[in-house]
Enzyme design. Structure first.
Site, PDB file in Angstrom:
ATOM      1  N   GLY A  62     -32.872 100.395 -43.157  1.00 57.89           N
ATOM      2  CA  GLY A  62     -31.790  99.956 -44.031  1.00 57.89           C
ATOM      3  C   GLY A  62     -32.069  98.607 -44.658  1.00 57.89           C
ATOM      4  CG  ASP A 108     -33.396 111.346 -44.157  1.00 57.38           C
ATOM      5  OD1 ASP A 108     -32.777 110.767 -43.233  1.00 57.38           O
ATOM      6  OD2 ASP A 108     -32.944 112.352 -44.751  1.00 57.38           O
ATOM      7  CE1 TYR A 121     -19.481 103.002 -37.923  1.00 50.82           C
ATOM      8  CE2 TYR A 121     -17.593 101.847 -36.992  1.00 50.82           C
ATOM      9  CZ  TYR A 121     -18.836 101.821 -37.599  1.00 50.82           C
ATOM     10  OH  TYR A 121     -19.444 100.613 -37.871  1.00 50.82           O
TER      11      TYR A 121
END
Length: 297
Positions: free
Chosen positions: A13, A70, A164
Site C-alpha cells: 500500500g 495484488d 472490519y
C-alpha cells in the site's frame, strides 16, 4: 543518528497515504523501497500510482522499485519479493500497511466485502511475512511492522463493524504470533496504530467526521522510523501507538502533525482511555528500551 541508509523496505500500500509517507521518510535516509500496490495507472477517485510514488522516493534520495501487486494472490507476492531481492540484494524490513475498510453492521456487510477485508488485512499480512521472512532472517536488523491496533476485546469496537474489526485484529494476532515465533532469530515484529484519525483515503469511509480534524500521515512515518531503526532483538512484540513512540524518543508536541492548526483531531478506533498503552507492562518496557536506544544514538 539512527538511519535506514542502505536498508531495503518492502511496503504494501505504498502508492499513497501512510505507506508512501513511511517510504519517503526512509528515502530521505537513502533507503531502497519496493512499492507494493495495485495502482499502476491513475485512479479516478484516489491520488497516486506506484510510478508517481517511485518518482517522489527517488527525488527524496532513495531508490525505488514500483511493483504492481495484488497482495491477495500469493504468487504475485512471491514474484514481488523475488524482484525486490534481485534488484536490491535482500529485504531488511516488511511494512504491512495495505488495508481494506468497510464500516458496516452485519446485515449490511456483503460477504464479498467480508472476504476482501480478510484477504487484504489478515491473510495478506501473514502471506507477505511468510514470503519475506527467508530474506529477513539474513538481515542484520530485520523488522516487520504492521499497521494494526492493540488487541482489545471491548464489545464497543465490534458492535458497529464486526467484520472490519475481526480483520484488523487478525493482523494484530499475526504480530503476536510471529514476534514469539521469531524472537530467538532476532526478527522484530511489532504493530503501530494512530491515536487519532489520519488524513488518508480511508478517512472518507468514516461517516460524520468534520473535515480537517485529523493528523497527517507524517506522524506515523516518524514513529515507524523510530521503531525500524531500533535493534530488532531489543524491541519486538509491541503494540505501539504513534504518540507513545514519539514521546519515548522525546517528541511531545503533536500540534505540527495536525492537518488544521488549532483543530483537535478525532480519536481513532480501538483505543481505550490508556491510549498510549503505558498500563501494559510489555509496552512500557519496550518503550523504555526504544527511548534509551535513540537517546544514546
Amino acid at each position: 543518528m539512527a538511519t535506514l541508509k542502505g536498508k531495503t523496505l518492502f511496503i504494501t500500500g505504498a502508492s499513497r497515504g501512510i505507506g508512501k509517507e513511511i517510504a519517503l521518510r526512509a528515502a530521505r535516509d537513502g533507503a531502497n523501497v519496493a512499492i507494493i500496490a495495485k495502482t499502476d495507472e491513475p485512479h479516478p477517485k484516489l491520488p497516486g500510482t506506484i510510478h508517481s510514488a517511485a518518482a517522489e522516493i527517488e527525488e527524496a534520495g532513495g531508490k525505488a522499485l514500483p511493483l504492481k501487486t495484488d497482495i491477495r494472490e500469493e504468487d504475485q507476492i512471491a514474484e514481488a519479493v523475488a524482484k525486490t531481492v534481485e534488484t536490491f540484494g535482500g529485504i531488511d524490513i516488511l511494512i504491512n500497511n495495505a488495508s481494506a475498510i468497510n464500516l458496516t453492521p452485519t446485515l449490511q456487510t456483503p460477504m464479498k466485502r467480508f472476504d476482501l477485508m480478510h484477504q487484504v488485512n489478515t491473510r495478506a499480512t501473514f502471506a507477505c511475512a511468510q514470503a519475506c521472512l527467508p530474506h529477513l532472517l539474513k538481515s542484520d536488523n530485520p523488522h516487520i511492522l504492521t499497521m494494526s491496533p492493540p488487541p482489545n476485546l471491548s464489545p464497543q469496537w465490534f458492535a458497529n463493524h464486526t467484520a472490519y474489526t475481526i480483520s484488523k485484529y487478525g493482523m494484530s494476532l499475526v504480530t503476536l504470533g510471529l514476534a514469539a515465533e521469531f524472537a530467538d532469530e532476532g526478527v522484530a515484529v511489532n504493530s503501530l496504530w494512530p491515536v487519532t484519525v489520519i488524513e488518508t483515503a480511508a478517512l472518507n469511509m468514516i461517516p460524520g467526521l468534520e473535515q480537517g480534524r485529523a493528523r497527517t500521515p507524517q506522524i506515523l512515518a516518524d514513529a515507524a522510523h523510530a521503531i525500524l531503526t531500533a535493534p530488532s532483538r531489543d524491541v519486538t512484540g509491541g503494540f505501539f501507538t504513534d504518540e507513545s513512540v514519539l514521546e519515548a524518543i522525546g517528541i511531545t508536541d503533536f500540534e505540527p502533525y495536525n492537518l488544521t492548526p488549532g483543530k483537535a483531531p478525532y480519536p481513532d478506533f480501538f483505543l481505550e482511555l490508556d491510549r498510549n498503552g503505558k498500563n501494559d507492562p510489555q509496552v512500557a518496557r519496550l518503550l523504555t528500551k526504544l527511548g534509551s536506544f535513540h537517546k544514546a544514538a
